[in-house]
Design a protein around this motif. Sequence first.
Motif, PDB file in Angstrom:
ATOM      1  N   ILE A   3       0.764  -1.046   0.060  1.00 50.11           N
ATOM      2  CA  ILE A   3      -0.233  -0.049   0.069  1.00 50.11           C
ATOM      3  C   ILE A   3       0.841   1.235   0.117  1.00 50.11           C
ATOM      4  CG2 ILE A   3      -1.801   1.274   1.386  1.00 50.11           C
ATOM      5  CD1 ILE A   3      -2.987  -1.321   1.958  1.00 50.11           C
ATOM      6  N   GLU A   4       1.967   1.186   0.920  1.00 46.39           N
ATOM      7  CA  GLU A   4       2.773   2.498   0.816  1.00 46.39           C
ATOM      8  C   GLU A   4       3.450   2.577  -0.542  1.00 46.39           C
ATOM      9  OE1 GLU A   4       2.119   0.939   4.967  1.00 46.39           O
ATOM     10  OE2 GLU A   4       2.841   0.069   3.129  1.00 46.39           O
ATOM     11  N   SER A  43     -19.310  -0.157  -2.296  1.00 42.31           N
ATOM     12  CA  SER A  43     -20.792  -1.015  -2.621  1.00 42.31           C
ATOM     13  C   SER A  43     -20.238  -2.375  -3.428  1.00 42.31           C
ATOM     14  CB  SER A  43     -21.603  -0.127  -3.306  1.00 42.31           C
ATOM     15  OG  SER A  43     -22.107   0.898  -2.680  1.00 42.31           O
ATOM     16  N   GLU A  44     -19.286  -2.029  -4.402  1.00 49.21           N
ATOM     17  CA  GLU A  44     -19.231  -3.285  -5.251  1.00 49.21           C
ATOM     18  C   GLU A  44     -18.338  -4.352  -4.287  1.00 49.21           C
ATOM     19  OE1 GLU A  44     -17.017  -1.664  -8.599  1.00 49.21           O
ATOM     20  OE2 GLU A  44     -18.727  -0.570  -9.247  1.00 49.21           O
ATOM     21  N   LEU A  45     -17.626  -3.693  -3.335  1.00 51.84           N
ATOM     22  CA  LEU A  45     -16.755  -4.669  -2.517  1.00 51.84           C
ATOM     23  C   LEU A  45     -17.580  -5.256  -1.552  1.00 51.84           C
ATOM     24  CD1 LEU A  45     -14.187  -5.816  -1.152  1.00 51.84           C
ATOM     25  CD2 LEU A  45     -14.130  -3.826   0.343  1.00 51.84           C
ATOM     26  N   ILE A  46     -18.680  -4.723  -0.945  1.00 49.17           N
ATOM     27  CA  ILE A  46     -19.666  -5.644   0.001  1.00 49.17           C
ATOM     28  C   ILE A  46     -20.462  -6.445  -0.947  1.00 49.17           C
ATOM     29  CG2 ILE A  46     -21.952  -5.180   0.874  1.00 49.17           C
ATOM     30  CD1 ILE A  46     -20.565  -2.309   1.513  1.00 49.17           C
ATOM     31  N   ILE A  47     -20.837  -5.911  -2.317  1.00 47.67           N
ATOM     32  CA  ILE A  47     -21.615  -7.121  -3.104  1.00 47.67           C
ATOM     33  C   ILE A  47     -20.770  -8.194  -3.246  1.00 47.67           C
ATOM     34  CG2 ILE A  47     -22.559  -7.494  -5.479  1.00 47.67           C
ATOM     35  CD1 ILE A  47     -23.352  -4.390  -5.399  1.00 47.67           C
ATOM     36  N   ASP A  48     -19.378  -8.071  -3.806  1.00 53.89           N
ATOM     37  CA  ASP A  48     -18.690  -9.382  -4.051  1.00 53.89           C
ATOM     38  C   ASP A  48     -18.298  -9.969  -2.967  1.00 53.89           C
ATOM     39  OD1 ASP A  48     -18.295  -9.747  -6.964  1.00 53.89           O
ATOM     40  OD2 ASP A  48     -17.489  -7.594  -6.820  1.00 53.89           O
ATOM     41  N   PHE A  49     -18.087  -9.533  -1.649  1.00 53.93           N
ATOM     42  CA  PHE A  49     -17.864 -10.196  -0.453  1.00 53.93           C
ATOM     43  C   PHE A  49     -19.044 -11.075  -0.197  1.00 53.93           C
ATOM     44  CE2 PHE A  49     -18.661  -9.986   4.209  1.00 53.93           C
ATOM     45  CZ  PHE A  49     -17.738 -10.672   4.468  1.00 53.93           C
ATOM     46  N   LEU A  50     -20.208 -10.499  -0.354  1.00 53.58           N
ATOM     47  CA  LEU A  50     -21.545 -11.264  -0.138  1.00 53.58           C
ATOM     48  C   LEU A  50     -21.841 -12.577  -0.939  1.00 53.58           C
ATOM     49  CD1 LEU A  50     -23.815  -8.621   1.499  1.00 53.58           C
ATOM     50  CD2 LEU A  50     -22.623 -10.089   2.656  1.00 53.58           C
ATOM     51  N   VAL A  62      -8.814  -3.949  -3.570  1.00 52.62           N
ATOM     52  CA  VAL A  62      -7.622  -3.177  -4.058  1.00 52.62           C
ATOM     53  C   VAL A  62      -8.498  -2.124  -4.518  1.00 52.62           C
ATOM     54  CG1 VAL A  62      -6.138  -3.077  -5.980  1.00 52.62           C
ATOM     55  CG2 VAL A  62      -6.315  -5.127  -4.637  1.00 52.62           C
ATOM     56  N   ASP A  63      -9.502  -1.702  -5.423  1.00 54.59           N
ATOM     57  CA  ASP A  63     -10.049  -0.579  -5.792  1.00 54.59           C
ATOM     58  C   ASP A  63     -10.494   0.110  -4.745  1.00 54.59           C
ATOM     59  OD1 ASP A  63      -9.806  -1.540  -8.580  1.00 54.59           O
ATOM     60  OD2 ASP A  63     -11.954  -2.118  -8.716  1.00 54.59           O
ATOM     61  N   VAL A  64     -11.127  -0.123  -3.588  1.00 56.92           N
ATOM     62  CA  VAL A  64     -11.424   0.606  -2.575  1.00 56.92           C
ATOM     63  C   VAL A  64     -10.185   1.160  -2.078  1.00 56.92           C
ATOM     64  CG1 VAL A  64     -12.188   0.377   0.025  1.00 56.92           C
ATOM     65  CG2 VAL A  64     -13.567  -0.699  -1.965  1.00 56.92           C
ATOM     66  N   ILE A  65      -8.927   0.463  -2.060  1.00 53.73           N
ATOM     67  CA  ILE A  65      -7.928   0.988  -1.075  1.00 53.73           C
ATOM     68  C   ILE A  65      -7.138   2.082  -2.054  1.00 53.73           C
ATOM     69  CG2 ILE A  65      -5.430   0.501  -0.835  1.00 53.73           C
ATOM     70  CD1 ILE A  65      -6.325  -2.306   0.160  1.00 53.73           C
TER      71      ILE A  65
END
Length: 90
Positions: A3-4, A43-50, A62-65
């Motif tokens: 991330i750094e 939102s996309e992360l949450i959807i894919d997580f579920l 990665v997109d969220v980060i």
Amino acid sequence: MKIEELNEILNKRVATRKKNSYTNRLLNLGPKKIAQKFGEESSELIIDFLKGSKKRTIEEAVDVIYHLLVLLKSKKITMNDIHKELDKRK
């Protein structure tokens, strides 16, 4: 990549005002667009997580980060600021 390292790439793109930089384009669009993009990616992360696969969840994380780093940069919040806050929470 860590991330750094990603954060350093973003810093260089901003400092050099690299043309065709998505980072610079987002920053130029302002806080509302940056917040909107962060919200979309979250939102996309949450959807894919579920409902999605592990691979898709990682990709969306990665997109969220990335978008979080842009959001922080737009508010002039550094990684050092984040590290200080994390240290307070130990």
